[in-house]
Design a protein around this motif. Sequence first.
Motif, PDB file in Angstrom:
ATOM      1  N   MET A 177      17.882   9.278  50.201  1.00  0.00           N
ATOM      2  CA  MET A 177      18.389  10.229  49.222  1.00  0.00           C
ATOM      3  C   MET A 177      19.761   9.805  48.720  1.00  0.00           C
ATOM      4  SD  MET A 177      17.380  14.087  50.489  1.00  0.00           S
ATOM      5  CE  MET A 177      18.016  14.804  48.953  1.00  0.00           C
ATOM      6  N   GLU A 178      19.986   9.992  47.422  1.00  0.00           N
ATOM      7  CA  GLU A 178      21.282   9.691  46.836  1.00  0.00           C
ATOM      8  C   GLU A 178      22.256  10.834  47.117  1.00  0.00           C
ATOM      9  OE1 GLU A 178      20.285   9.189  42.769  1.00  0.00           O
ATOM     10  OE2 GLU A 178      18.887   7.534  43.184  1.00  0.00           O
ATOM     11  N   PHE A 179      23.541  10.512  47.073  1.00  0.00           N
ATOM     12  CA  PHE A 179      24.554  11.517  47.414  1.00  0.00           C
ATOM     13  C   PHE A 179      24.469  12.744  46.508  1.00  0.00           C
ATOM     14  CE2 PHE A 179      28.759  13.394  46.824  1.00  0.00           C
ATOM     15  CZ  PHE A 179      29.043  13.769  48.128  1.00  0.00           C
ATOM     16  N   GLY A 180      24.282  12.532  45.215  1.00  0.00           N
ATOM     17  CA  GLY A 180      24.224  13.659  44.289  1.00  0.00           C
ATOM     18  C   GLY A 180      23.091  14.611  44.623  1.00  0.00           C
ATOM     19  N   ASP A 181      21.934  14.066  44.988  1.00  0.00           N
ATOM     20  CA  ASP A 181      20.795  14.909  45.349  1.00  0.00           C
ATOM     21  C   ASP A 181      21.067  15.662  46.648  1.00  0.00           C
ATOM     22  OD1 ASP A 181      19.407  14.038  43.120  1.00  0.00           O
ATOM     23  OD2 ASP A 181      18.464  12.375  44.199  1.00  0.00           O
ATOM     24  N   ILE A 182      21.689  14.979  47.613  1.00  0.00           N
ATOM     25  CA  ILE A 182      22.046  15.623  48.879  1.00  0.00           C
ATOM     26  C   ILE A 182      22.996  16.794  48.628  1.00  0.00           C
ATOM     27  CG2 ILE A 182      23.261  15.302  51.065  1.00  0.00           C
ATOM     28  CD1 ILE A 182      22.263  12.365  50.988  1.00  0.00           C
TER      29      ILE A 182
ATOM     30  N   LEU B   6      31.205  18.670  50.443  1.00  0.00           N
ATOM     31  CA  LEU B   6      30.673  17.343  50.714  1.00  0.00           C
ATOM     32  C   LEU B   6      31.555  16.291  50.059  1.00  0.00           C
ATOM     33  CD1 LEU B   6      27.943  19.326  50.112  1.00  0.00           C
ATOM     34  CD2 LEU B   6      26.855  17.242  50.991  1.00  0.00           C
ATOM     35  N   ARG B   7      31.708  15.143  50.735  1.00  0.00           N
ATOM     36  CA  ARG B   7      32.476  14.024  50.196  1.00  0.00           C
ATOM     37  C   ARG B   7      31.865  12.709  50.633  1.00  0.00           C
ATOM     38  NH1 ARG B   7      38.758  13.584  51.149  1.00  0.00           N
ATOM     39  NH2 ARG B   7      38.206  11.589  50.208  1.00  0.00           N
ATOM     40  N   ARG B   8      31.874  11.741  49.708  1.00  0.00           N
ATOM     41  CA  ARG B   8      31.553  10.372  50.108  1.00  0.00           C
ATOM     42  C   ARG B   8      32.678   9.862  51.000  1.00  0.00           C
ATOM     43  NH1 ARG B   8      30.402  10.738  44.663  1.00  0.00           N
ATOM     44  NH2 ARG B   8      28.350  10.004  43.950  1.00  0.00           N
ATOM     45  N   ARG B   9      32.313   9.020  51.977  1.00  0.00           N
ATOM     46  CA  ARG B   9      33.304   8.456  52.887  1.00  0.00           C
ATOM     47  C   ARG B   9      33.103   6.954  53.012  1.00  0.00           C
ATOM     48  NH1 ARG B   9      37.317  12.306  54.092  1.00  0.00           N
ATOM     49  NH2 ARG B   9      36.274  14.333  54.063  1.00  0.00           N
ATOM     50  N   LEU B  10      34.093   6.313  53.628  1.00  0.00           N
ATOM     51  CA  LEU B  10      33.967   4.888  53.919  1.00  0.00           C
ATOM     52  C   LEU B  10      32.866   4.637  54.941  1.00  0.00           C
ATOM     53  CD1 LEU B  10      37.698   3.730  54.143  1.00  0.00           C
ATOM     54  CD2 LEU B  10      35.999   2.979  52.452  1.00  0.00           C
ATOM     55  N   PHE B  11      32.439   3.387  54.983  1.00  0.00           N
ATOM     56  CA  PHE B  11      31.452   2.911  55.950  1.00  0.00           C
ATOM     57  C   PHE B  11      30.090   3.561  55.724  1.00  0.00           C
ATOM     58  CE2 PHE B  11      35.600   2.695  58.322  1.00  0.00           C
ATOM     59  CZ  PHE B  11      35.841   1.374  57.959  1.00  0.00           C
ATOM     60  N   TRP B  12      29.763   3.788  54.419  1.00  0.00           N
ATOM     61  CA  TRP B  12      28.428   4.195  54.010  1.00  0.00           C
ATOM     62  C   TRP B  12      28.031   5.543  54.594  1.00  0.00           C
ATOM     63  CZ3 TRP B  12      29.928  -0.462  56.081  1.00  0.00           C
ATOM     64  CH2 TRP B  12      30.179  -1.454  55.135  1.00  0.00           C
ATOM     65  N   ARG B  13      28.966   6.453  54.634  1.00  0.00           N
ATOM     66  CA  ARG B  13      28.744   7.787  55.167  1.00  0.00           C
ATOM     67  C   ARG B  13      29.207   8.839  54.165  1.00  0.00           C
ATOM     68  NH1 ARG B  13      26.758   4.509  58.143  1.00  0.00           N
ATOM     69  NH2 ARG B  13      26.723   4.516  60.433  1.00  0.00           N
ATOM     70  N   TYR B  14      28.718  10.056  54.345  1.00  0.00           N
ATOM     71  CA  TYR B  14      29.274  11.214  53.654  1.00  0.00           C
ATOM     72  C   TYR B  14      29.516  12.290  54.701  1.00  0.00           C
ATOM     73  CZ  TYR B  14      24.809  13.680  54.074  1.00  0.00           C
ATOM     74  OH  TYR B  14      23.702  14.304  54.579  1.00  0.00           O
ATOM     75  N   THR B  15      30.327  13.275  54.351  1.00  0.00           N
ATOM     76  CA  THR B  15      30.573  14.398  55.260  1.00  0.00           C
ATOM     77  C   THR B  15      30.217  15.704  54.566  1.00  0.00           C
ATOM     78  OG1 THR B  15      32.907  14.536  54.572  1.00  0.00           O
ATOM     79  CG2 THR B  15      32.389  13.187  56.524  1.00  0.00           C
ATOM     80  N   LEU B  16      29.806  16.651  55.399  1.00  0.00           N
ATOM     81  CA  LEU B  16      29.493  18.011  54.943  1.00  0.00           C
ATOM     82  C   LEU B  16      30.140  18.966  55.944  1.00  0.00           C
ATOM     83  CD1 LEU B  16      26.007  19.439  53.964  1.00  0.00           C
ATOM     84  CD2 LEU B  16      27.458  20.633  55.595  1.00  0.00           C
ATOM     85  N   VAL B  17      30.871  19.948  55.409  1.00  0.00           N
ATOM     86  CA  VAL B  17      31.466  20.997  56.249  1.00  0.00           C
ATOM     87  C   VAL B  17      31.095  22.333  55.646  1.00  0.00           C
ATOM     88  CG1 VAL B  17      33.587  21.984  57.189  1.00  0.00           C
ATOM     89  CG2 VAL B  17      33.395  19.492  56.884  1.00  0.00           C
ATOM     90  N   TRP B  18      30.601  23.250  56.481  1.00  0.00           N
ATOM     91  CA  TRP B  18      30.232  24.582  56.023  1.00  0.00           C
ATOM     92  C   TRP B  18      30.624  25.604  57.079  1.00  0.00           C
ATOM     93  CZ3 TRP B  18      26.266  28.311  57.307  1.00  0.00           C
ATOM     94  CH2 TRP B  18      26.102  29.315  56.347  1.00  0.00           C
TER      95      TRP B  18
END
Length: 218
Positions: free
Chosen positions: A186-191, A204-216
């Motif tokens: 899945m692409e980041f925008g869809d996620i 949600l944010r894109r991060r270094l090392f091919w990761r993203y983060t989500l906080v809720w």
Amino acid sequence: MGRVVTERLAGGLRRFNETYPWDHNAHYHRWILRRLPRRFGSAVDVGCGTGDLARLLARRAGRVVGVDADPEIVARAQALTPGGSAVTFRAGDALTGLPEGPYDVITCVATLHHLPLAEALACFRRHLAPGGTLVVVGLYRARTPADHLLGAVAVPLNAAAGWLRNRGRPAPRPVAMTARTRPADMEFGDIAREARRVLPGARLRRRLFWRYTLVWRG
């Protein structure tokens, strides 16, 4: 063109990481802890692996459960955990095998892309206590120029981290890293769109090392 270059760099990077291994997911553990209260009652770590994050959570929590689908990894996590710890581990499916909550904290690192996204997030929401915190570190498929640029920036930083952590000496891959992580589809925008539909207000944010983060916050 950008995607082709990024994929070639990724291939070279995989070979470098096999020689100078380090844990990209553990890199975010302290970042996760900074998003959590200093003390909380209970937590569940979904896809706990050998339990490094679960043991860190136990320093702040009264009770922590680590859940992983692989019984062998769960057994190793338990063996690595000192007796009397607030952490317990169990083998189970992330969607149907979570112990009854609710939990003040739910964490999920490099696991969500193995699951149906909306169903998994809805499951986490049901298990989260009112006012609780969900923190995800996930993988996404690069597509946009921004994705590929961030990936290119991460390449030299990743190599430097691997070199420094191994003191410039080739090292065997740790046991906890022997299993290959399935690529995300899945692409980041869809996620981000799906996550905000299930979890209104999720950050949600894109991060270094091919990761993203989500906080809720529940």
